[in-house]
Design a protein around this motif. Sequence first.
Motif, PDB file in Angstrom:
ATOM      1  N   GLU A 193    -105.020  71.130  -2.386  1.00  0.00           N
ATOM      2  CA  GLU A 193    -105.659  72.360  -2.885  1.00  0.00           C
ATOM      3  C   GLU A 193    -106.331  72.162  -4.243  1.00  0.00           C
ATOM      4  O   GLU A 193    -107.207  72.920  -4.631  1.00  0.00           O
ATOM      5  N   ASP A 194    -105.878  71.179  -5.004  1.00  0.00           N
ATOM      6  CA  ASP A 194    -106.332  71.044  -6.388  1.00  0.00           C
ATOM      7  C   ASP A 194    -107.490  70.070  -6.573  1.00  0.00           C
ATOM      8  O   ASP A 194    -107.986  69.893  -7.687  1.00  0.00           O
ATOM      9  N   ILE A 195    -107.921  69.444  -5.495  1.00  0.00           N
ATOM     10  CA  ILE A 195    -108.990  68.443  -5.645  1.00  0.00           C
ATOM     11  C   ILE A 195    -110.293  69.129  -6.081  1.00  0.00           C
ATOM     12  O   ILE A 195    -110.592  70.252  -5.655  1.00  0.00           O
ATOM     13  N   THR A 196    -111.026  68.474  -6.981  1.00  0.00           N
ATOM     14  CA  THR A 196    -112.282  69.063  -7.477  1.00  0.00           C
ATOM     15  C   THR A 196    -113.480  68.297  -6.914  1.00  0.00           C
ATOM     16  O   THR A 196    -113.328  67.179  -6.402  1.00  0.00           O
ATOM     17  N   THR A 197    -114.660  68.896  -7.052  1.00  0.00           N
ATOM     18  CA  THR A 197    -115.892  68.239  -6.631  1.00  0.00           C
ATOM     19  C   THR A 197    -116.038  66.909  -7.367  1.00  0.00           C
ATOM     20  O   THR A 197    -116.392  65.892  -6.787  1.00  0.00           O
ATOM     21  N   TYR A 198    -115.722  66.953  -8.666  1.00  0.00           N
ATOM     22  CA  TYR A 198    -115.816  65.750  -9.502  1.00  0.00           C
ATOM     23  C   TYR A 198    -114.899  64.643  -8.977  1.00  0.00           C
ATOM     24  O   TYR A 198    -115.312  63.487  -8.843  1.00  0.00           O
ATOM     25  N   ASP A 199    -113.628  65.018  -8.632  1.00  0.00           N
ATOM     26  CA  ASP A 199    -112.674  64.034  -8.081  1.00  0.00           C
ATOM     27  C   ASP A 199    -113.257  63.348  -6.846  1.00  0.00           C
ATOM     28  O   ASP A 199    -113.175  62.127  -6.691  1.00  0.00           O
ATOM     29  N   ILE A 200    -113.839  64.165  -5.959  1.00  0.00           N
ATOM     30  CA  ILE A 200    -114.351  63.635  -4.688  1.00  0.00           C
ATOM     31  C   ILE A 200    -115.467  62.624  -4.946  1.00  0.00           C
ATOM     32  O   ILE A 200    -115.474  61.529  -4.383  1.00  0.00           O
ATOM     33  N   VAL A 201    -116.395  63.008  -5.835  1.00  0.00           N
ATOM     34  CA  VAL A 201    -117.521  62.131  -6.134  1.00  0.00           C
ATOM     35  C   VAL A 201    -117.028  60.829  -6.784  1.00  0.00           C
ATOM     36  O   VAL A 201    -117.476  59.729  -6.437  1.00  0.00           O
ATOM     37  N   GLU A 202    -116.077  60.952  -7.728  1.00  0.00           N
ATOM     38  CA  GLU A 202    -115.521  59.772  -8.407  1.00  0.00           C
ATOM     39  C   GLU A 202    -114.817  58.843  -7.419  1.00  0.00           C
ATOM     40  O   GLU A 202    -114.986  57.628  -7.440  1.00  0.00           O
ATOM     41  N   LYS A 203    -114.007  59.451  -6.536  1.00  0.00           N
ATOM     42  CA  LYS A 203    -113.270  58.652  -5.543  1.00  0.00           C
ATOM     43  C   LYS A 203    -114.239  57.938  -4.598  1.00  0.00           C
ATOM     44  O   LYS A 203    -114.009  56.798  -4.212  1.00  0.00           O
ATOM     45  N   ALA A 204    -115.307  58.637  -4.228  1.00  0.00           N
ATOM     46  CA  ALA A 204    -116.291  58.022  -3.322  1.00  0.00           C
ATOM     47  C   ALA A 204    -116.951  56.825  -4.006  1.00  0.00           C
ATOM     48  O   ALA A 204    -117.198  55.797  -3.380  1.00  0.00           O
ATOM     49  N   ARG A 205    -117.190  56.952  -5.308  1.00  0.00           N
ATOM     50  CA  ARG A 205    -117.762  55.848  -6.077  1.00  0.00           C
ATOM     51  C   ARG A 205    -116.860  54.630  -6.054  1.00  0.00           C
ATOM     52  O   ARG A 205    -117.304  53.494  -6.095  1.00  0.00           O
ATOM     53  N   ASN A 206    -115.540  54.892  -6.001  1.00  0.00           N
ATOM     54  CA  ASN A 206    -114.569  53.793  -5.964  1.00  0.00           C
ATOM     55  C   ASN A 206    -114.179  53.435  -4.527  1.00  0.00           C
ATOM     56  O   ASN A 206    -113.107  52.893  -4.278  1.00  0.00           O
ATOM     57  N   ASN A 207    -115.060  53.823  -3.589  1.00  0.00           N
ATOM     58  CA  ASN A 207    -114.901  53.449  -2.178  1.00  0.00           C
ATOM     59  C   ASN A 207    -113.663  54.005  -1.489  1.00  0.00           C
ATOM     60  O   ASN A 207    -113.162  53.403  -0.540  1.00  0.00           O
ATOM     61  N   ASN A 208    -113.161  55.132  -1.952  1.00  0.00           N
ATOM     62  CA  ASN A 208    -112.057  55.793  -1.249  1.00  0.00           C
ATOM     63  C   ASN A 208    -112.575  56.308   0.103  1.00  0.00           C
ATOM     64  O   ASN A 208    -113.513  57.105   0.145  1.00  0.00           O
ATOM     65  N   PRO A 209    -111.981  55.868   1.228  1.00  0.00           N
ATOM     66  CA  PRO A 209    -112.519  56.221   2.559  1.00  0.00           C
ATOM     67  C   PRO A 209    -112.533  57.730   2.824  1.00  0.00           C
ATOM     68  O   PRO A 209    -113.483  58.235   3.429  1.00  0.00           O
ATOM     69  N   LYS A 210    -111.486  58.442   2.373  1.00  0.00           N
ATOM     70  CA  LYS A 210    -111.443  59.894   2.601  1.00  0.00           C
ATOM     71  C   LYS A 210    -112.553  60.609   1.829  1.00  0.00           C
ATOM     72  O   LYS A 210    -113.140  61.575   2.309  1.00  0.00           O
ATOM     73  N   ALA A 211    -112.827  60.124   0.610  1.00  0.00           N
ATOM     74  CA  ALA A 211    -113.883  60.738  -0.203  1.00  0.00           C
ATOM     75  C   ALA A 211    -115.245  60.469   0.424  1.00  0.00           C
ATOM     76  O   ALA A 211    -116.116  61.354   0.457  1.00  0.00           O
ATOM     77  N   ILE A 212    -115.425  59.257   0.928  1.00  0.00           N
ATOM     78  CA  ILE A 212    -116.694  58.911   1.591  1.00  0.00           C
ATOM     79  C   ILE A 212    -116.870  59.786   2.829  1.00  0.00           C
ATOM     80  O   ILE A 212    -117.955  60.331   3.075  1.00  0.00           O
ATOM     81  N   GLN A 213    -115.783  59.973   3.567  1.00  0.00           N
ATOM     82  CA  GLN A 213    -115.823  60.835   4.758  1.00  0.00           C
ATOM     83  C   GLN A 213    -116.172  62.282   4.377  1.00  0.00           C
ATOM     84  O   GLN A 213    -116.976  62.935   5.044  1.00  0.00           O
ATOM     85  N   THR A 214    -115.583  62.759   3.271  1.00  0.00           N
ATOM     86  CA  THR A 214    -115.860  64.125   2.802  1.00  0.00           C
ATOM     87  C   THR A 214    -117.349  64.293   2.496  1.00  0.00           C
ATOM     88  O   THR A 214    -117.980  65.268   2.923  1.00  0.00           O
ATOM     89  N   LEU A 215    -117.908  63.339   1.776  1.00  0.00           N
ATOM     90  CA  LEU A 215    -119.336  63.406   1.438  1.00  0.00           C
ATOM     91  C   LEU A 215    -120.208  63.333   2.688  1.00  0.00           C
ATOM     92  O   LEU A 215    -121.241  64.002   2.772  1.00  0.00           O
ATOM     93  N   GLU A 216    -119.769  62.540   3.668  1.00  0.00           N
ATOM     94  CA  GLU A 216    -120.546  62.428   4.918  1.00  0.00           C
ATOM     95  C   GLU A 216    -120.548  63.738   5.699  1.00  0.00           C
ATOM     96  O   GLU A 216    -121.578  64.151   6.236  1.00  0.00           O
ATOM     97  N   ILE A 217    -119.380  64.387   5.760  1.00  0.00           N
ATOM     98  CA  ILE A 217    -119.293  65.672   6.475  1.00  0.00           C
ATOM     99  C   ILE A 217    -120.170  66.704   5.763  1.00  0.00           C
ATOM    100  O   ILE A 217    -120.927  67.444   6.382  1.00  0.00           O
TER     101      ILE A 217
END
Length: 291
Positions: A193-217
């Motif tokens: 519940e606490d994840i932010t837009t910034y967290d998602i973008v940062e995680k995707a930059r570090n190749n986190n698969p769930k973050a990449i999936q989130t951005l793809e969706i």
Amino acid sequence: MNLALGIDIGGTKISYALINQNGEITTEIEKLSTPKTKEEIENLLKNIISKYEAQILFTAIATAGAVNNENTKVIGSTANLAKGYKDIDFQKLSSKKVFIENDANCAAWAEYKIGASKDTNNSIMLTLGTGVGGGIIINNKLLKGKSGAAGEMHFALSRHSKRACTCGAYDCFEAYASGNGLRQTGIEIFNDEDITTYDIVEKARNNNPKAIQTLEIWQNDIALGVLGLLNIFDCDCVVLSGSMEKFVDTKKIEEFVNKKTVTTPTKIYHAKASNNSGMIGAVLLGFDLIN
Ligand SMILES: [Zn+2]
């Protein structure tokens, strides 16, 4: 005299500058916090306008909220502005002409006159920020509708998630394609519940698969909405602007929509007319309206 005063009124700040007929800003851009009451906003605008009135042909205001077809009055969707904002008589603030238009429409007009959709007759601009703003230009005219509020991006993407939208309906394009939409998708994917837009973008930059999936969706949801808009409006291009657009791969969206569209192929562009496209577009629209 070919100068006008451009003012951008948002929920948190008011910016203004002098702008010429070519959409060039000729002074420093001044920024102030948006006052909390209608009277304070009126007084602030009066002071700003009186400072420049002798040098300008007119004042053009880009505002949050829908604006009537006469470009004189705000008619709705101003939850983040002072109570009574809709009652402000903008023309009363100046002895010269005052035009007002919705900020996303102004930004779309700036792109059409001097930016990414220049030299096209039919275009849609989507501002991907906390929410989603839209401006539609058909046959070289801003599409305003019967009340002036056309181009609001509240139509359902059928994902049956029952995701509440800011407009009170469920599963709107805005509820998926906005920065908030990306966050909601992230909450679903990460179950956090606490994840932010910034967290998602940062995680995707570090190749986190769930973050990449989130951005793809999220990007796929944007593409679905763009496809629907294209099929309805058959436009030459769609321009993406706003704080979230840099995370979008326009080539991927272009490929997707052009495979599925029932019309001829379309271009998808990143916006070009700068962060100040609201006030620039308001002034360019003013020059078109005053002639
Ligand atoms: Zn909605």
